[in-house]
Design a protein around this motif. Structure first.
Motif, PDB file in Angstrom:
ATOM      1  N   PHE A  96      86.351  13.767  43.809  1.00 19.65           N
ATOM      2  CA  PHE A  96      85.152  12.679  44.036  1.00 19.65           C
ATOM      3  C   PHE A  96      84.239  13.192  43.123  1.00 19.65           C
ATOM      4  CE2 PHE A  96      87.297  12.090  48.102  1.00 19.65           C
ATOM      5  CZ  PHE A  96      87.608  11.115  48.079  1.00 19.65           C
ATOM      6  N   GLU A  97      83.655  14.389  42.760  1.00 14.97           N
ATOM      7  CA  GLU A  97      82.812  14.877  42.242  1.00 14.97           C
ATOM      8  C   GLU A  97      82.995  14.610  40.525  1.00 14.97           C
ATOM      9  OE1 GLU A  97      79.742  18.342  42.128  1.00 14.97           O
ATOM     10  OE2 GLU A  97      81.543  19.116  41.420  1.00 14.97           O
ATOM     11  N   THR A  98      84.302  14.869  40.196  1.00 14.41           N
ATOM     12  CA  THR A  98      84.722  14.723  38.849  1.00 14.41           C
ATOM     13  C   THR A  98      84.859  13.358  38.610  1.00 14.41           C
ATOM     14  OG1 THR A  98      85.556  17.029  39.051  1.00 14.41           O
ATOM     15  CG2 THR A  98      86.400  15.602  37.103  1.00 14.41           C
ATOM     16  N   GLU A 113      78.712  24.364  38.537  1.00 17.87           N
ATOM     17  CA  GLU A 113      79.336  24.353  37.199  1.00 17.87           C
ATOM     18  C   GLU A 113      80.604  25.308  37.164  1.00 17.87           C
ATOM     19  OE1 GLU A 113      76.778  27.307  34.227  1.00 17.87           O
ATOM     20  OE2 GLU A 113      76.584  25.121  34.125  1.00 17.87           O
ATOM     21  N   ASN A 114      80.931  26.229  37.951  1.00 13.07           N
ATOM     22  CA  ASN A 114      82.123  27.049  37.931  1.00 13.07           C
ATOM     23  C   ASN A 114      83.142  26.359  38.733  1.00 13.07           C
ATOM     24  OD1 ASN A 114      81.178  29.363  36.620  1.00 13.07           O
ATOM     25  ND2 ASN A 114      79.850  29.756  38.428  1.00 13.07           N
ATOM     26  N   GLN A 148      79.182  23.554  52.389  1.00 15.99           N
ATOM     27  CA  GLN A 148      77.874  23.074  51.947  1.00 15.99           C
ATOM     28  C   GLN A 148      78.222  21.868  50.701  1.00 15.99           C
ATOM     29  OE1 GLN A 148      75.650  26.369  50.924  1.00 15.99           O
ATOM     30  NE2 GLN A 148      75.497  27.083  53.031  1.00 15.99           N
ATOM     31  N   TYR A 149      79.270  22.339  49.956  1.00 17.88           N
ATOM     32  CA  TYR A 149      79.589  21.438  48.672  1.00 17.88           C
ATOM     33  C   TYR A 149      80.107  20.173  49.026  1.00 17.88           C
ATOM     34  CZ  TYR A 149      82.749  20.441  44.703  1.00 17.88           C
ATOM     35  OH  TYR A 149      83.381  19.820  43.642  1.00 17.88           O
ATOM     36  N   ARG A 150      81.217  20.093  50.394  1.00 21.53           N
ATOM     37  CA  ARG A 150      81.515  19.036  50.678  1.00 21.53           C
ATOM     38  C   ARG A 150      80.278  17.996  51.280  1.00 21.53           C
ATOM     39  NH1 ARG A 150      87.019  18.311  52.025  1.00 21.53           N
ATOM     40  NH2 ARG A 150      86.655  17.060  53.825  1.00 21.53           N
ATOM     41  N   ARG A 151      79.369  18.563  52.081  1.00 22.20           N
ATOM     42  CA  ARG A 151      78.392  17.885  52.381  1.00 22.20           C
ATOM     43  C   ARG A 151      77.474  17.199  51.397  1.00 22.20           C
ATOM     44  NH1 ARG A 151      76.735  22.057  57.001  1.00 22.20           N
ATOM     45  NH2 ARG A 151      78.275  21.545  58.771  1.00 22.20           N
TER      46      ARG A 151
END
Length: 465
Positions: A96-98, A113-114, A148-151
């Motif tokens: 979703f982010e990409t 960014e990693n 945390q990334y998912r949220r």
């Protein structure tokens, strides 16, 4: 042929009509307007609400599936073909982010960014990636960081859906649908992969506690006849579908008969007791070589146990227990499925036969899909003479995974989703007991190499009529 068995074939009938069977993406049918999804302007606030509800429903299910797992469990990678649960959670978020947030959310700042290197799966156009066999060494980011990334991404996606202009929302809606269907695929993989990891542990583990359920005998194995002819297969354009399900096209089918249900553990045990794993004439050459090399004597997760009447026990996500003769046999390779069919004097269906039968109007009974409390196949409940084709176990077909006539992959990185794998794989149909409800259709094409066994894959027989 030695070992050939004739099953009871009552209640067979010829095809009398064609009633298409469809199943939409339950996580939000409003996500995808099948008539003209690309460029459709979305004006309705209720449609935006439905998009967000569908997004949240899928994302929340992923988190519920990993609730029984510890942070240590989420790191396990038991073989190259499997991935850690933590990686599945991060990779689906990376999608979703990409493909949605970075191109379509002005000013969006990536979480880390990693992560593009760590959680890209196979998209060459997106950049380099961490080797697949080494996903299990990624102790960092931690499972909590992935949460945390998912949220973070979920908050940004909610903002994107709420604020993007109507025309642009119509453009990204099909990509949103693809992202949710993609996450549903990984929900299934979370369970298949952790099952393999727990099985490899020398201490008996269970994803969920044992569940009591009524064991009913399987109905007789009937065969239903179809006249064949020129028929159409492939997705009909209504609702979401993956690109490999189309274009819809015509095929010529000879008259055929197909079994009303998958093969059971009891029937497969007959094959084993008759020396099925020791008769090379039943096996394809590559299959026999695999049996010899790997020492196969039973389906994956079966082990000898003299305490049980059958002499075998099975490892499930609910722990070890005796074989239930009535439930569909699962975790068999294409090689094993083809050998069983040869022993039974039958064959595996082609994917065109399978889809034609599933869409015939004779398939009004469905098996079970994802049930987190009991993620294991159950015996067929269809009455004698009626088809039950979706759910419980993925079913091997005799068809290689090839592009349909006129298939063209999408432009850009998204075009790598399916087309690049159309070689050296076999098609499976129907979904399984760990497939999320609403995810599959009669036209859905799953695919794996012929020796793969860690998926919930089973057997349906067919024959020429």
């Amino acid at each position: 042929m030695s070992g050939t068995v004739t099953f009871e074939e009552t209640g067979a009938f010829e095809e009398t009509g064609f009633t298409p069977m469809t199943q939409s993406l339950d996580a939000g049918a409003a996500i995808y307007d099948a008539e003209d999804p690309q460029g459709k302007t979305i004006h309705s606030q209720p449609v935006r609400d439905a998009l967000l509800d569908g997004y949240r429903a899928v994302r929340q299910l992923t988190e519920r599936l990993v609730e029984p797992l510890t942070a240590e469990d989420q790191m396990l990678q038991s073989m190259d073909d499997a991935s850690p649960a933590k990686w599945h959670r991060a990779h689906t978020t990376w999608f979703f982010e990409t493909f949605l947030l970075q191109p379509h959310q002005p000013g969006y700042c990536v979480f880390d960014e990693n992560f593009n290197y760590l959680f890209n799966s196979y998209y060459e156009a997106v950049g380099e990636r961490h080797p697949r066999p080494e996903r299990g060494i990624l102790s960092r980011p931690t499972a909590e960081t992935v949460t945390q990334y998912r949220r973070y991404v979920d908050t940004a996606m909610a903002e994107l859906i709420a604020r993007i202009d109507d025309a642009a929302l119509g453009v990204i809606a099909p990509l949103l649908a693809l992202g949710l269907a993609h996450e549903q695929q990984h929900q299934e993989l979370i369970l298949t992969d952790i099952k393999h990891a727990f099985w490899r542990n020398p201490v008996s583990l269970a994803y969920q506690p044992p569940q009591a359920f009524t064991r009913e005998p399987a109905p007789p194995l009937d065969f239903i006849g179809f006249a064949g002819g020129i028929v159409e297969i492939g997705h009909d354009g209504h609702g979401f579908a993956f690109d490999n399900e189309g274009p819809r096209h015509r095929v010529l089918l000879n008259p055929y008969r197909i079994a009303t249900r998958p093969i059971t553990c009891g029937e497969y045990l007959m094959f084993m007791e008759d020396g099925g794993y020791s008769q090379p004439e039943l096996w394809l050459s590559d299959g026999w070589a695999t049996v010899q090399r790997e020492g196969w004597q039973a389906p994956l997760y079966w082990s000898p146990d003299a305490r049980h009447e059958s002499g075998w026990q099975i490892f499930t996500l609910n722990g070890k227990r005796a074989i239930d003769p009535a439930e569909p046999v699962c975790h068999v390779s294409f090689y094993e499925a083809a050998a069983f069919a040869a022993w039974a004097g039958k064959r595996l269906p082609t994917e065109a036969e399978w889809e034609h039968a599933a869409n015939s109007g004779r398939c009004e009974f469905r098996g079970g899909f994802l049930d987190r409390a009991h993620p294991h196949p159950r015996a067929s409940t269809a009455p004698a003479g009626r088809l039950q084709m979706l759910g419980e176990v993925w079913e091997w077909t005799r068809s290689g995974y090839e592009p349909y006539p006129g298939f063209r992959p999408a432009q850009g990185a998204i075009g790598e989703y399916n087309g690049k794998f159309m070689v050296s794989q076999l098609v499976l149909r129907g979904g399984s007991c760990v497939t999320p409800p609403g995810h599959v259709r009669a036209s859905y094409r799953n695919f794996f190499p012929p020796a793969a066994r860690w998926q919930f894959s089973g057997i349906r027989l067919a024959e020429d009529a």
